[in-house]
Design a protein around this motif. Sequence first.
Motif, short mmCIF file in Angstrom:
data_model
loop_
_atom_site.label_atom_id
_atom_site.label_comp_id
_atom_site.label_asym_id
_atom_site.label_seq_id
_atom_site.Cartn_x
_atom_site.Cartn_y
_atom_site.Cartn_z
N GLU A 146 -7.33 2.81 2.11
CA GLU A 146 -6.86 2.73 0.72
C GLU A 146 -7.37 1.47 0.05
OE1 GLU A 146 -2.59 2.98 -1.72
OE2 GLU A 146 -2.65 3.10 0.47
N THR A 147 -7.81 1.64 -1.22
CA THR A 147 -8.23 0.51 -2.06
C THR A 147 -7.36 0.48 -3.30
OG1 THR A 147 -10.53 0.72 -1.30
CG2 THR A 147 -10.15 -0.55 -3.31
N LEU A 148 -6.71 -0.67 -3.55
CA LEU A 148 -5.83 -0.81 -4.71
C LEU A 148 -6.64 -1.14 -5.96
CD1 LEU A 148 -2.94 -2.86 -3.05
CD2 LEU A 148 -3.12 -0.37 -3.33
N LYS A 149 -5.97 -1.09 -7.11
CA LYS A 149 -6.64 -1.37 -8.38
C LYS A 149 -7.17 -2.80 -8.44
CE LYS A 149 -4.27 2.04 -11.26
NZ LYS A 149 -3.44 2.26 -12.47
N ASP A 150 -6.53 -3.73 -7.72
CA ASP A 150 -7.00 -5.12 -7.73
C ASP A 150 -8.11 -5.36 -6.72
OD1 ASP A 150 -5.65 -4.99 -5.35
OD2 ASP A 150 -4.09 -6.44 -5.88
N GLY A 151 -8.56 -4.30 -6.03
CA GLY A 151 -9.68 -4.43 -5.10
C GLY A 151 -9.28 -4.67 -3.66
N ARG A 152 -8.01 -4.90 -3.38
CA ARG A 152 -7.57 -5.12 -1.99
C ARG A 152 -7.64 -3.83 -1.19
NH1 ARG A 152 -2.19 -6.66 -1.26
NH2 ARG A 152 -1.65 -5.79 -3.30
N LYS A 153 -8.06 -3.94 0.07
CA LYS A 153 -8.15 -2.80 0.97
C LYS A 153 -7.25 -3.04 2.17
CE LYS A 153 -12.97 -1.91 -0.29
NZ LYS A 153 -14.36 -1.75 0.20
N ASN A 154 -6.69 -1.96 2.69
CA ASN A 154 -5.79 -2.12 3.84
C ASN A 154 -6.55 -2.52 5.11
OD1 ASN A 154 -7.03 0.35 4.04
ND2 ASN A 154 -5.21 1.47 4.69
N ILE A 155 -7.86 -2.24 5.17
CA ILE A 155 -8.61 -2.64 6.35
C ILE A 155 -9.06 -4.10 6.28
CG2 ILE A 155 -9.43 -0.32 6.85
CD1 ILE A 155 -12.13 -1.15 5.64
N ASP A 156 -8.79 -4.78 5.12
CA ASP A 156 -9.13 -6.20 5.04
C ASP A 156 -8.42 -6.99 6.12
OD1 ASP A 156 -10.77 -5.71 2.91
OD2 ASP A 156 -9.31 -6.31 1.38
N PHE B 203 0.83 -1.19 0.00
CA PHE B 203 0.00 0.00 0.00
C PHE B 203 0.87 1.25 0.00
CE2 PHE B 203 -2.81 -3.30 1.43
CZ PHE B 203 -4.04 -2.97 0.85
N THR B 204 0.27 2.36 -0.48
CA THR B 204 1.02 3.60 -0.66
C THR B 204 1.52 4.16 0.66
OG1 THR B 204 -0.34 4.11 -2.60
CG2 THR B 204 0.94 5.92 -1.64
N GLN B 205 0.64 4.28 1.63
CA GLN B 205 0.99 4.84 2.92
C GLN B 205 1.63 3.75 3.80
OE1 GLN B 205 0.86 7.94 3.88
NE2 GLN B 205 -0.28 8.80 2.15
N PRO B 206 2.63 4.13 4.60
CA PRO B 206 3.25 3.12 5.46
C PRO B 206 2.34 2.70 6.63
CG PRO B 206 4.19 5.28 5.88
CD PRO B 206 3.31 5.43 4.68
N ASN B 207 1.43 3.60 7.03
CA ASN B 207 0.61 3.32 8.20
C ASN B 207 -0.88 3.33 7.84
OD1 ASN B 207 2.91 3.40 10.00
ND2 ASN B 207 2.84 5.64 9.81
N LEU B 208 -1.61 2.48 8.53
CA LEU B 208 -3.05 2.56 8.49
C LEU B 208 -3.53 3.61 9.48
CD1 LEU B 208 -5.53 -0.41 8.30
CD2 LEU B 208 -5.98 1.46 9.85
#
Length: 710
Positions: free
Chosen positions: A116-126, A76-81
């Motif tokens: 954050e949601t990536l182009k492949d649909g993955r989210k950092n809160i998953d 993910f782009t940001q280092p922290n959630l």
Amino acid sequence: MKKLLIFIAVPVFAVIAAILALVLLVNPNQFKPLIVEQAQKHTGLDLVIEGDISWQFFPSIGFELGQTELRNPPGFTQPNLFKVDTVGVDVSVTPLFSNQLEIGNITLDGAEFYLETLKDGRKNIDALTQAQTSEDSVATEQAATDSASQQEVSSHESSSAASGWTINLAGVTVSNALFEMSDKQTGSFTKLYDVALNLSEFAEDTWTTATFAASGENNQQTFSATGSADFKLAQGFASYALRNIELDASFNDPSTSIESAKIGLDTFEFDKVNQLSYAVIGQAADLELDMKGGGELTVDSAISKVTLNKLTLDSTFKGDTLPQSPMKVDMLSDLSFDLGKSHLSFVLEKLQANSIALDGKADVTLSEIPKVRFSLHSPNIDLDEFLGLGNTAETAAAETSEPLSDKSNAAAKEVEPDLSALKTLDVKGAITIDKFKANNAKMQNVKTAFSVNRGVAKLTSFTSNLYQGSISATAKLDARKTPATYTAKKQIKGVKVQPLLVDVASNDMLEGTGNIDVNVKGSSLTPTGIKKNLVGTIAVNFEDGAVNGINIAQLIRENYAKIKGEKVDNVEGAQKTDFSAMKATLKVDKGWVSTNDLSMQSPFLRITGDGKANFINETVDFLVRTSIVGSLEGQGGKSIDDLKDVTIPIQITGAWAEPKFSLVFDDVLKQKAQKEIDRGLEKLDEKYGDKIKDEKTREAVNGLLKGLFN
């Protein structure tokens, strides 16, 4: 005095001793591994707390954490959630000696949250939801192996003293917080900044005050909001109640500027009526808005049905794009929404927009294409007044005298209307209007039913009374492709034509009772496209009327007197031609309208006609044949008996707004001469018998007649 000093010194010494004992005996860093461990357990993510946890004694006893970060998963782009600069925790001293951490207030300063949601649909809160699922699975396995689990807990307690502590939370204060949400699939980005939250107390069965503030942006939109509310949690947090709810927000984008949007609720409890108020001031799409109102809000405990009864609107709109400015709009309605069925019911008790009043009801079922059903009623609609329109003779003249070049330029700029929105509609409704005025035409008892379904609009019925008659119509518009196609059928029965033409077109050329059947179709909805592509038939049947502006009898007398070299009778008669019946079938074909069966009857005339007109150029070329069958004295002049039974052609040419009438007297004279010859031959027959009936004699006479007129 000594006793007083001792009395004061003892509690002071006790407090100092307690603080020294707290600092010496309780090490706050023993909570650090507990916090990190619990974060890893419940989130599956790494929690980093930089530096030691230190005690703080002002303004209250507690401890403080330095910069704390909850790491994002890889990729993910940001280092922290989540990240926070400072975490302050107020604690109660006495429970600490019993391994109980009673937190009075948590202070978060400089908190940052990144979703954050990536182009492949993955989210950092998953990772959070996956960790919770894993935790539930572990809990199930531990329940199945109780004895083994107890041994593990015992071992864990011996290795970590902090694990025996219990933690309770009272209040929360958040300041200078930041929230960012980015979705690389949709390209959307939302940012909240200057987020502040203050929760005074967090306890069961106790009223607590919460305040918040935030500013934000979303692409070209900026907004801010502040608010406060009192809430009370029931035991076990199973339910809650709210009161004194206030929200004040602002919003701006390139076309909208909402200075203030306020919402207030005196109370909010499930299954009870809660008083709602709102107010909006600002500008949207070049309109100045000033709206306020209220209602009775009810939400059931299952949060499955929301009702808003006695919803009021008191508003004023200003702007150059409005037909009337300012426009005062008042409304009273009831609204209910069933979340389970995605169904909205709306009852409109009253909607008043300046002089126009409406009432009715509507039902909306939300789906991929919302299903809308409605019925509306109005006692009176004057569309001309509402739209600021007039239909004076001066206006009509100005439109007629518009230069042709301007019309050509207007036609060149014409584009088909965008009807793509019709493809996303499933609407069916009915409208009734007691009195209606449009384009200065006056109607009564207007009833209409129509539908729009995925690009096809249908006028299933339209009926109305107008000018002592009636009108009914059906129509269909297919907008599934461009240009759109349409069909229309209309029946007009028993309408008094002259007052209708005077009101609509400032034209009184035709009198009588009209019956008209229209059946047309076409494509394109531009003004020029309609004219060029319209085809169909229009059947006209008028009774007991007159054509004004022309006195055919007088025209015949004057022109016949000139031919005979007689003095013209200057007796002025009414410039009208009466008829008992007039019928015609008009064929419309791509800019042209033609007929070959025009017929008009009166006690002294029989008229037939044929010809055509171009309604793009607005010109006419028509030939009317008139036969005199009775005395012309009734039309304001002397009789012309010698023209009786002679057909008189009248040519009508030029612009149809100011047509030119002319008699074709060559044909009249031929008929008159032929009539006189036939009369003479009859007399010769009486005197000479069969001799004059010889074919050669007749051919000679006819040849002489042709020579006179060729």
